[in-house]
Design a protein around this motif. Sequence first.
Motif, PDB file in Angstrom:
ATOM      1  N   UNK A 199       0.869  -1.171   0.000  1.00 33.71           N
ATOM      2  CA  UNK A 199       0.000   0.000   0.000  1.00 33.71           C
ATOM      3  C   UNK A 199       0.904   1.218   0.000  1.00 33.71           C
ATOM      4  N   UNK A 200       0.403   2.317  -0.562  1.00 39.24           N
ATOM      5  CA  UNK A 200       1.233   3.508  -0.707  1.00 39.24           C
ATOM      6  C   UNK A 200       0.462   4.751  -0.285  1.00 39.24           C
ATOM      7  N   UNK A 201       1.037   5.506   0.649  1.00 38.25           N
ATOM      8  CA  UNK A 201       0.506   6.816   1.024  1.00 38.25           C
ATOM      9  C   UNK A 201       1.271   7.857   0.218  1.00 38.25           C
ATOM     10  N   UNK A 202       0.660   8.319  -0.877  1.00 42.08           N
ATOM     11  CA  UNK A 202       1.254   9.342  -1.727  1.00 42.08           C
ATOM     12  C   UNK A 202       0.813  10.695  -1.162  1.00 42.08           C
ATOM     13  N   UNK A 203       1.802  11.547  -0.841  1.00 37.70           N
ATOM     14  CA  UNK A 203       1.512  12.848  -0.229  1.00 37.70           C
ATOM     15  C   UNK A 203       1.995  13.947  -1.164  1.00 37.70           C
ATOM     16  N   UNK A 204       1.092  14.874  -1.523  1.00 33.15           N
ATOM     17  CA  UNK A 204       1.458  15.952  -2.441  1.00 33.15           C
ATOM     18  C   UNK A 204       1.994  17.172  -1.689  1.00 33.15           C
ATOM     19  N   UNK A 205       2.311  18.230  -2.437  1.00 32.32           N
ATOM     20  CA  UNK A 205       2.914  19.434  -1.858  1.00 32.32           C
ATOM     21  C   UNK A 205       1.942  20.192  -0.951  1.00 32.32           C
ATOM     22  N   UNK A 206       0.647  19.912  -1.040  1.00 33.74           N
ATOM     23  CA  UNK A 206      -0.360  20.537  -0.169  1.00 33.74           C
ATOM     24  C   UNK A 206      -0.620  19.702   1.089  1.00 33.74           C
ATOM     25  N   UNK A 207       0.197  18.657   1.296  1.00 29.25           N
ATOM     26  CA  UNK A 207       0.069  17.755   2.433  1.00 29.25           C
ATOM     27  C   UNK A 207      -1.253  16.981   2.396  1.00 29.25           C
TER      28      UNK A 207
ATOM     29  N   UNK B 103       5.938  10.397  -3.030  1.00 25.76           N
ATOM     30  CA  UNK B 103       5.549  11.719  -3.518  1.00 25.76           C
ATOM     31  C   UNK B 103       5.128  11.546  -4.968  1.00 25.76           C
ATOM     32  N   UNK B 104       4.141  12.337  -5.421  1.00 20.84           N
ATOM     33  CA  UNK B 104       3.719  12.233  -6.815  1.00 20.84           C
ATOM     34  C   UNK B 104       4.750  12.877  -7.733  1.00 20.84           C
ATOM     35  N   UNK B 105       4.964  12.283  -8.905  1.00 16.89           N
ATOM     36  CA  UNK B 105       5.883  12.872  -9.877  1.00 16.89           C
ATOM     37  C   UNK B 105       5.191  13.223 -11.189  1.00 16.89           C
ATOM     38  N   UNK B 106       4.066  12.579 -11.500  1.00 19.38           N
ATOM     39  CA  UNK B 106       3.317  12.931 -12.705  1.00 19.38           C
ATOM     40  C   UNK B 106       1.949  12.281 -12.652  1.00 19.38           C
ATOM     41  N   UNK B 107       1.094  12.718 -13.581  1.00 16.39           N
ATOM     42  CA  UNK B 107      -0.235  12.126 -13.706  1.00 16.39           C
ATOM     43  C   UNK B 107      -1.283  12.870 -12.917  1.00 16.39           C
ATOM     44  N   UNK B 108      -2.524  12.588 -13.262  1.00 17.11           N
ATOM     45  CA  UNK B 108      -3.687  13.178 -12.599  1.00 17.11           C
ATOM     46  C   UNK B 108      -4.579  12.055 -12.092  1.00 17.11           C
ATOM     47  N   UNK B 109      -5.220  12.253 -10.934  1.00 12.91           N
ATOM     48  CA  UNK B 109      -6.102  11.211 -10.406  1.00 12.91           C
ATOM     49  C   UNK B 109      -7.209  10.840 -11.395  1.00 12.91           C
ATOM     50  N   UNK B 110      -7.403   9.530 -11.564  1.00  8.81           N
ATOM     51  CA  UNK B 110      -8.479   8.986 -12.386  1.00  8.81           C
ATOM     52  C   UNK B 110      -8.855   7.618 -11.824  1.00  8.81           C
ATOM     53  N   UNK B 111     -10.058   7.197 -12.092  1.00 13.29           N
ATOM     54  CA  UNK B 111     -10.524   5.907 -11.585  1.00 13.29           C
ATOM     55  C   UNK B 111     -10.016   4.769 -12.469  1.00 13.29           C
ATOM     56  N   UNK B 112     -10.216   3.554 -11.974  1.00  8.24           N
ATOM     57  CA  UNK B 112      -9.836   2.338 -12.698  1.00  8.24           C
ATOM     58  C   UNK B 112     -10.877   1.268 -12.399  1.00  8.24           C
ATOM     59  N   UNK B 113     -10.637   0.049 -12.859  1.00  9.78           N
ATOM     60  CA  UNK B 113     -11.580  -1.026 -12.531  1.00  9.78           C
ATOM     61  C   UNK B 113     -11.499  -1.424 -11.057  1.00  9.78           C
ATOM     62  N   UNK B 114     -10.479  -0.944 -10.338  1.00  7.36           N
ATOM     63  CA  UNK B 114     -10.341  -1.240  -8.909  1.00  7.36           C
ATOM     64  C   UNK B 114     -10.705  -0.055  -8.013  1.00  7.36           C
ATOM     65  N   UNK B 115     -10.876   1.134  -8.620  1.00  9.83           N
ATOM     66  CA  UNK B 115     -11.142   2.340  -7.829  1.00  9.83           C
ATOM     67  C   UNK B 115     -12.294   3.135  -8.439  1.00  9.83           C
ATOM     68  N   UNK B 116     -13.379   3.312  -7.662  1.00 15.98           N
ATOM     69  CA  UNK B 116     -14.523   4.074  -8.167  1.00 15.98           C
ATOM     70  C   UNK B 116     -14.400   5.558  -7.872  1.00 15.98           C
ATOM     71  N   UNK B 117     -13.520   5.929  -6.941  1.00 20.11           N
ATOM     72  CA  UNK B 117     -13.191   7.326  -6.665  1.00 20.11           C
ATOM     73  C   UNK B 117     -11.707   7.404  -6.352  1.00 20.11           C
ATOM     74  N   UNK B 118     -11.065   8.482  -6.802  1.00 25.47           N
ATOM     75  CA  UNK B 118      -9.657   8.742  -6.507  1.00 25.47           C
ATOM     76  C   UNK B 118      -9.570  10.227  -6.164  1.00 25.47           C
ATOM     77  N   UNK B 119      -9.162  10.518  -4.919  1.00 21.88           N
ATOM     78  CA  UNK B 119      -9.158  11.911  -4.463  1.00 21.88           C
ATOM     79  C   UNK B 119      -7.932  12.207  -3.609  1.00 21.88           C
TER      80      UNK B 119
END
Length: 159
Positions: free
Chosen positions: A24-32, A109-125
């Motif tokens: 599992x991964x806790x990705x934390x952006x520049x806004x914490x 930390x995130x390096x690229x990309x924008x949040x989007x859903x997949x077949x495993x995730x109905x929401x990504x925020x």
Amino acid sequence: MGKRIDYYDDPQAPDANSLVPSVNVFVVNERDEVLMIRRTDNDNWAAPGGAVDLGESVPQAAVRETVEETGVTCEITGIVGIYSDPKHIIYYTSDGEARQEFSMVFTARPVSGEPRTSNESKEVVWVPKAELSGSGYRMDRSMRRRVDQFLAEGPTHIG
């Protein structure tokens, strides 16, 4: 699609029939803020993650699973902990797998990309850390434990 059912110290739980290294991964952006998904298989909130595949390292699996489930590419920055409680059984109704918990949890930390859903995730925020400590995000007991440890203790930094 089958469902995922988490059991903890439950006499009704099926006997474990597999042990799969996962991440599992806790990705934390520049806004914490922390990248979280709402799973399609149980409707719970979780940090992105999944099984380690043959031929890849654990950090590679963490990055791959995060991209697959969220659309965000990340760089691993630390480790939160290793969770391997044999009282936690994860049952998959699609194939009868009853998996004993074994998960390595990382920070990134995130390096690229924008949040989007997949077949495993109905929401990504992106969720402010302060909101994760409340009850506004329903999650399984084991994920709540990981989130609470991440928020309280932070990572043990690696390489």
